[in-house]
Write an enzyme that holds these catalytic residues in place. Sequence first.
Site, PDB file in Angstrom:
ATOM      1  N   MET A 135     -11.925  -6.938  -8.796  1.00  0.00           N
ATOM      2  CA  MET A 135     -12.828  -7.699  -7.931  1.00  0.00           C
ATOM      3  C   MET A 135     -14.285  -7.295  -8.159  1.00  0.00           C
ATOM      4  O   MET A 135     -15.037  -7.989  -8.836  1.00  0.00           O
ATOM      5  CB  MET A 135     -12.462  -7.510  -6.458  1.00  0.00           C
ATOM      6  CG  MET A 135     -13.355  -8.317  -5.512  1.00  0.00           C
ATOM      7  SD  MET A 135     -13.142  -7.867  -3.763  1.00  0.00           S
ATOM      8  CE  MET A 135     -11.595  -8.628  -3.377  1.00  0.00           C
ATOM      9  N   SER A 136     -14.700  -6.133  -7.628  1.00  0.00           N
ATOM     10  CA  SER A 136     -16.117  -5.744  -7.653  1.00  0.00           C
ATOM     11  C   SER A 136     -16.723  -5.744  -9.050  1.00  0.00           C
ATOM     12  O   SER A 136     -17.847  -6.212  -9.247  1.00  0.00           O
ATOM     13  CB  SER A 136     -16.294  -4.349  -7.042  1.00  0.00           C
ATOM     14  OG  SER A 136     -15.651  -4.265  -5.802  1.00  0.00           O
TER      15      SER A 136
ATOM     16  N   GLY B  90     -10.712  -0.442  -8.032  1.00  0.00           N
ATOM     17  CA  GLY B  90     -11.569   0.463  -8.796  1.00  0.00           C
ATOM     18  C   GLY B  90     -11.154   0.676 -10.241  1.00  0.00           C
ATOM     19  O   GLY B  90     -11.568   1.651 -10.876  1.00  0.00           O
TER      20      GLY B  90
ATOM     21  N   HIS C 125      -5.314   0.592  -2.792  1.00  0.00           N
ATOM     22  CA  HIS C 125      -6.182   0.567  -3.961  1.00  0.00           C
ATOM     23  C   HIS C 125      -6.027   1.853  -4.765  1.00  0.00           C
ATOM     24  O   HIS C 125      -5.941   2.952  -4.206  1.00  0.00           O
ATOM     25  CB  HIS C 125      -7.637   0.319  -3.558  1.00  0.00           C
ATOM     26  CG  HIS C 125      -8.252   1.360  -2.699  1.00  0.00           C
ATOM     27  ND1 HIS C 125      -7.931   1.548  -1.384  1.00  0.00           N
ATOM     28  CD2 HIS C 125      -9.168   2.323  -3.005  1.00  0.00           C
ATOM     29  CE1 HIS C 125      -8.631   2.526  -0.894  1.00  0.00           C
ATOM     30  NE2 HIS C 125      -9.389   3.030  -1.847  1.00  0.00           N
TER      31      HIS C 125
ATOM     32  N   HIS D 155       0.821  -1.220   0.000  1.00  0.00           N
ATOM     33  CA  HIS D 155       0.000   0.000   0.000  1.00  0.00           C
ATOM     34  C   HIS D 155       0.848   1.260   0.000  1.00  0.00           C
ATOM     35  O   HIS D 155       0.341   2.354   0.213  1.00  0.00           O
ATOM     36  CB  HIS D 155      -0.928  -0.019   1.221  1.00  0.00           C
ATOM     37  CG  HIS D 155      -1.696  -1.297   1.330  1.00  0.00           C
ATOM     38  ND1 HIS D 155      -1.244  -2.373   2.060  1.00  0.00           N
ATOM     39  CD2 HIS D 155      -2.844  -1.685   0.735  1.00  0.00           C
ATOM     40  CE1 HIS D 155      -2.110  -3.374   1.927  1.00  0.00           C
ATOM     41  NE2 HIS D 155      -3.083  -2.987   1.137  1.00  0.00           N
TER      42      HIS D 155
END
Lengths: 201, 201
Positions: free
Chosen positions: B176-177, B156, B122, B102
Site C-alpha cells: 500500500m504505502s 511494510g 502486518h 492477524h
Amino acid sequence: MKLIAVTNDCLPDHRLAEVLLAIQPSVDAVILREKSKTDREMVRLIDHLVESGFEQQKLIVHGRVDIALACGIGRVQIPGHGIPPALIKNKIPELSLGKSVHSYNEAISASEDGADWVLYGHLFETRSKEGLSARGTVELSKIIADLPIPTYAIGGIQPSHLKELARLGVAGIAIMSSIFDSDHPGQAIRKYRQELEYVRN
Amino acid sequence: MKLIAVTNDCLPDHRLAEVLLAIQPSVDAVILREKSKTDREMVRLIDHLVESGFEQQKLIVHGRVDIALACGIGRVQIPGHGIPPALIKNKIPELSLGKSVHSYNEAISASEDGADWVLYGHLFETRSKEGLSARGTVELSKIIADLPIPTYAIGGIQPSHLKELARLGVAGIAIMSSIFDSDHPGQAIRKYRQELEYVRN
C-alpha cells in the site's frame, strides 16, 4: 398505512434486541440502521434477533445488500448514496429495495431505477436531523401522485400527523427518535398504532 | 509470487485512476480499499476504471460483496470483522473470497470457514499501521505450512524482503504505502516487479 421503526445506532445490542422484541407486535417492519456496527456485528445482531423470536420477515437491512443476503433478509433500504437499485436488481431480482429520497426528482429517478418503494424525508423537524430544515408535505403529495410505487414518509412524524398523512395517501410512516430515544418504547409505538387504527376507521 | 496493490483511500478519483492505470502492467491485482467512499462513488470509480481500460479481472473489492456483485467483480477481500465467508459462499458460491487475518488461529478459522486465500499482516513496520508492533515472519511460516489455501502477506514489505518471503513460500505480497504514498508510483511498483523477476530466476 404501515408503521416502520428505524433503529438509531445508539443502543447496546442487548437493549436493542429487548426494545425490538417489545415493539414487534405494533410494527409492520424494522429498518436496522446500525451504521457504526461492523459487518460481523450486524450478522450477529440479526441472528440473535431471529433466534430470540423476532420475525425475519419484519426485518429490513439499511444499506447493505450483502448482509441481507448473508442473513436471508429479503428487503434492503438503500440510502441516497447507495448502490443504484438497477445494478442490484440486475443480479438479485428477488430482493425488494426501498430507496431513501429527499426530493421529487430523486423519487422519480429511484422509481425508474427499479426501487420497489421510496422513503421520503425528513418531513417535520426531528432530533435526528437537527439544524436541517424540514421538507413538509407539499412535495410528498406530488411524489405520491406521480409514483407507481409506494411512498413512505420519515422525519419527526407524531401520532397527531397520521390523519393528514393518511389523507395524502402515504403507504406508511417510519419512526426513529420517538421510539428509540424514549424510555418507554413500547408505549411510544402503541400511541402510533392506536392512532393508525383510529384513522383507518 | 503475485504482486497486489492495495489503495490507501487518500487519492482523489482522477489521480487514483491515473495511478492504477500506470501500475496496471506491473501488478497482478488491485484491492480497492476506499473506505471513505460512498457505495455510489465506489460503483462510479469501478465503472470509470473499467471504461478507462483497467482489466476488471485484476480488481478485488475490499469488504463489500454487494458492490463487487453489482459491478461484476469476482473477488472480495473480507476484513477481520467482515461477514463470515461461509455465509457468503452459501449464497454466492462463485465469488472468490480472501480473508484478512492477524494470527495463526484467525488464519485456520478463515480457511475452515471457506476463504479462498488469507492475507496476513502486518508483517513489518509501516506508515499505515504506525504504533502497532509488526508481526514478523515466524507465525507467517506456520500459516503457510498448515493452510491448504494460499497465504499472502502485507505490511511494510520492501523489495529487499522478497527473496526471504519467496523462500518461505508466500503466494504473494500486498503493497500500500510504498506505492500510494510515492510521488512516482510507477517506478515504485517496478522495483518490486524487477526484484520478483530476479527472485524467480
